[in-house]
Design an enzyme around this catalytic site. Sequence first.
Site, PDB file in Angstrom:
ATOM      1  N   SER A   1       0.835  -1.216   0.000  1.00 28.41           N
ATOM      2  CA  SER A   1       0.000   0.000   0.000  1.00 28.41           C
ATOM      3  C   SER A   1       0.859   1.251   0.000  1.00 28.41           C
ATOM      4  O   SER A   1       1.731   1.416   0.857  1.00 28.41           O
ATOM      5  CB  SER A   1      -0.839   0.083   1.277  1.00 28.41           C
ATOM      6  OG  SER A   1      -1.753  -0.944   1.343  1.00 28.41           O
TER       7      SER A   1
ATOM      8  N   HIS B   1      -3.660   0.738  -3.950  1.00 27.44           N
ATOM      9  CA  HIS B   1      -3.176  -0.412  -4.728  1.00 27.44           C
ATOM     10  C   HIS B   1      -3.760  -0.272  -6.122  1.00 27.44           C
ATOM     11  O   HIS B   1      -4.968  -0.335  -6.286  1.00 27.44           O
ATOM     12  CB  HIS B   1      -3.729  -1.718  -4.146  1.00 27.44           C
ATOM     13  CG  HIS B   1      -3.111  -2.135  -2.857  1.00 27.44           C
ATOM     14  ND1 HIS B   1      -2.096  -3.040  -2.789  1.00 27.44           N
ATOM     15  CD2 HIS B   1      -3.381  -1.776  -1.590  1.00 27.44           C
ATOM     16  CE1 HIS B   1      -1.762  -3.231  -1.523  1.00 27.44           C
ATOM     17  NE2 HIS B   1      -2.527  -2.473  -0.769  1.00 27.44           N
TER      18      HIS B   1
ATOM     19  N   HIS C   1      -5.557  -9.345  -0.909  1.00 32.95           N
ATOM     20  CA  HIS C   1      -5.552  -9.671   0.521  1.00 32.95           C
ATOM     21  C   HIS C   1      -6.632 -10.691   0.821  1.00 32.95           C
ATOM     22  O   HIS C   1      -7.703 -10.671   0.218  1.00 32.95           O
ATOM     23  CB  HIS C   1      -5.842  -8.409   1.351  1.00 32.95           C
ATOM     24  CG  HIS C   1      -4.873  -7.293   1.122  1.00 32.95           C
ATOM     25  ND1 HIS C   1      -5.017  -6.404   0.081  1.00 32.95           N
ATOM     26  CD2 HIS C   1      -3.759  -6.925   1.798  1.00 32.95           C
ATOM     27  CE1 HIS C   1      -4.020  -5.534   0.117  1.00 32.95           C
ATOM     28  NE2 HIS C   1      -3.241  -5.824   1.151  1.00 32.95           N
TER      29      HIS C   1
ATOM     30  N   TYR D   1      -8.453 -10.668   3.390  1.00 31.37           N
ATOM     31  CA  TYR D   1      -9.638  -9.989   3.942  1.00 31.37           C
ATOM     32  C   TYR D   1     -10.575  -9.462   2.861  1.00 31.37           C
ATOM     33  O   TYR D   1     -11.735  -9.163   3.139  1.00 31.37           O
ATOM     34  CB  TYR D   1      -9.252  -8.852   4.905  1.00 31.37           C
ATOM     35  CG  TYR D   1      -8.529  -7.678   4.279  1.00 31.37           C
ATOM     36  CD1 TYR D   1      -9.186  -6.764   3.458  1.00 31.37           C
ATOM     37  CD2 TYR D   1      -7.180  -7.462   4.530  1.00 31.37           C
ATOM     38  CE1 TYR D   1      -8.524  -5.701   2.882  1.00 31.37           C
ATOM     39  CE2 TYR D   1      -6.507  -6.405   3.961  1.00 31.37           C
ATOM     40  CZ  TYR D   1      -7.183  -5.525   3.132  1.00 31.37           C
ATOM     41  OH  TYR D   1      -6.520  -4.487   2.560  1.00 31.37           O
ATOM     42  N   GLU D   2     -10.050  -9.344   1.638  1.00 35.47           N
ATOM     43  CA  GLU D   2     -10.927  -8.891   0.554  1.00 35.47           C
ATOM     44  C   GLU D   2     -11.919  -9.990   0.153  1.00 35.47           C
ATOM     45  O   GLU D   2     -12.845  -9.726  -0.612  1.00 35.47           O
ATOM     46  CB  GLU D   2     -10.094  -8.468  -0.662  1.00 35.47           C
ATOM     47  CG  GLU D   2      -9.281  -7.208  -0.405  1.00 35.47           C
ATOM     48  CD  GLU D   2      -8.402  -6.842  -1.585  1.00 35.47           C
ATOM     49  OE1 GLU D   2      -8.875  -6.139  -2.484  1.00 35.47           O
ATOM     50  OE2 GLU D   2      -7.234  -7.269  -1.610  1.00 35.47           O
TER      51      GLU D   2
ATOM     52  N   ALA E   1       2.946  -2.013   4.115  1.00 36.80           N
ATOM     53  CA  ALA E   1       2.744  -0.999   5.137  1.00 36.80           C
ATOM     54  C   ALA E   1       2.370  -1.767   6.402  1.00 36.80           C
ATOM     55  O   ALA E   1       1.594  -2.714   6.335  1.00 36.80           O
ATOM     56  CB  ALA E   1       1.608  -0.076   4.723  1.00 36.80           C
TER      57      ALA E   1
ATOM     58  N   MET F   1      -1.634  -7.064   7.470  1.00 38.82           N
ATOM     59  CA  MET F   1      -2.689  -7.959   6.971  1.00 38.82           C
ATOM     60  C   MET F   1      -2.304  -8.610   5.641  1.00 38.82           C
ATOM     61  O   MET F   1      -3.176  -9.012   4.876  1.00 38.82           O
ATOM     62  CB  MET F   1      -3.988  -7.163   6.784  1.00 38.82           C
ATOM     63  CG  MET F   1      -4.410  -6.365   8.005  1.00 38.82           C
ATOM     64  SD  MET F   1      -5.771  -5.254   7.604  1.00 38.82           S
ATOM     65  CE  MET F   1      -5.820  -4.229   9.087  1.00 38.82           C
ATOM     66  N   SER F   2      -1.016  -8.701   5.395  1.00 46.14           N
ATOM     67  CA  SER F   2      -0.607  -9.238   4.082  1.00 46.14           C
ATOM     68  C   SER F   2       0.691 -10.017   4.218  1.00 46.14           C
ATOM     69  O   SER F   2       1.044 -10.475   5.298  1.00 46.14           O
ATOM     70  CB  SER F   2      -0.414  -8.071   3.103  1.00 46.14           C
ATOM     71  OG  SER F   2       0.701  -7.293   3.467  1.00 46.14           O
TER      72      SER F   2
ATOM     73  N   ASN G   1       2.367   3.678  11.008  1.00 48.29           N
ATOM     74  CA  ASN G   1       1.688   4.184  12.225  1.00 48.29           C
ATOM     75  C   ASN G   1       2.166   3.337  13.389  1.00 48.29           C
ATOM     76  O   ASN G   1       2.592   2.200  13.188  1.00 48.29           O
ATOM     77  CB  ASN G   1       0.162   4.034  12.071  1.00 48.29           C
ATOM     78  CG  ASN G   1      -0.232   2.594  11.773  1.00 48.29           C
ATOM     79  OD1 ASN G   1      -0.139   2.135  10.628  1.00 48.29           O
ATOM     80  ND2 ASN G   1      -0.638   1.866  12.792  1.00 48.29           N
TER      81      ASN G   1
ATOM     82  N   HIS H   1      -6.715   4.253   7.301  1.00 50.34           N
ATOM     83  CA  HIS H   1      -5.999   3.916   6.065  1.00 50.34           C
ATOM     84  C   HIS H   1      -5.417   5.183   5.423  1.00 50.34           C
ATOM     85  O   HIS H   1      -4.350   5.130   4.804  1.00 50.34           O
ATOM     86  CB  HIS H   1      -6.948   3.189   5.097  1.00 50.34           C
ATOM     87  CG  HIS H   1      -6.260   2.646   3.886  1.00 50.34           C
ATOM     88  ND1 HIS H   1      -5.248   1.692   3.972  1.00 50.34           N
ATOM     89  CD2 HIS H   1      -6.408   2.911   2.562  1.00 50.34           C
ATOM     90  CE1 HIS H   1      -4.823   1.409   2.744  1.00 50.34           C
ATOM     91  NE2 HIS H   1      -5.513   2.128   1.880  1.00 50.34           N
TER      92      HIS H   1
END
Length: 277
Positions: A34, A65, A87, A89-90, A117, A215-216, A239, A251
């Site tokens: 990202s 992306h 991902h 989660y998608e 990220a 998450m990736s 962050n 995000h």
Amino acid sequence: MLKEMKIQTEIREATEFIEKKIQAKPELGIILGSGLGELADLIENKTEIDYKEIPHFPISTVQGHSGKIIFGNLSSRYVLAFQGRFHYYEGYEMSKVTLPVRVMQFLGVKKLIVTNAAGGINESYRPGDLVIIKDHINLIGTNPLRGANISNLGPRFPDMSEAYCKEWRDIARQVMGEIGIPYKEGIYAALCGPSYETPAEIRYLRLIGADLVGMSTVPEVIAANHGGMKVLGISCVTNMAAGILPQKLSHEEVIATTEKAKGYFIKLITRLIRFLD
Ligand code: HPA
């Protein structure tokens, strides 16, 4: 067995499509996380392929992306860069999440750089830091190799004791010194997402030894190791993870921080890849 045959057919058809569009064999693959896609602008003599055109490629749904492959020369090497990843989660199956890695494998790529990220759990990190991934903890709740093993892709029980190549991490350390950024290395914990973590989850992750959270990356790195690739992983700390600072996570903040870090990120990668053998 049907499912495994379908997966192989999809990899083969996607690979054949890409092979016809590019003029040479890529040596190195790069998955851009990202906000880190701009590295691809530096690729010379490039061929771009939209994910939309490639058989069986899903379309990335996340802001930051863009969804294309860029093939060409970077630091005198033939690279294949993926701008945009899939991902879990998608809602994609793991076979889709790892399709870019499998396509690279079928194209003969043996070297992979994965970037992302991430939230910083280690309190010595600061937003904007680039951290070499030393190891990971898979907390996604599944594994991309679940199911009948596809022996054309790799062994049933792949070794993961050096999932991130030690020699390449040492090279990254040197390059970070040369470009004047502090060397940081850490353990990346992958959660399913898409909600960010709670402060209690971050305290738990710190206790089990995680320095970074995201998450990736982990599914791709498992597939890459299964497929016999050497891997280098780089996180951009966008962050501090939940509960460390009195702030909310968004995000937008993640993308804004990658904007600030991208100069060093581009410097690091372009320099680094000259030395990855
Ligand atoms: N948590 C999970 N994923 C992330 C974060 C985070 O704090 N920052 C960027 N990706």
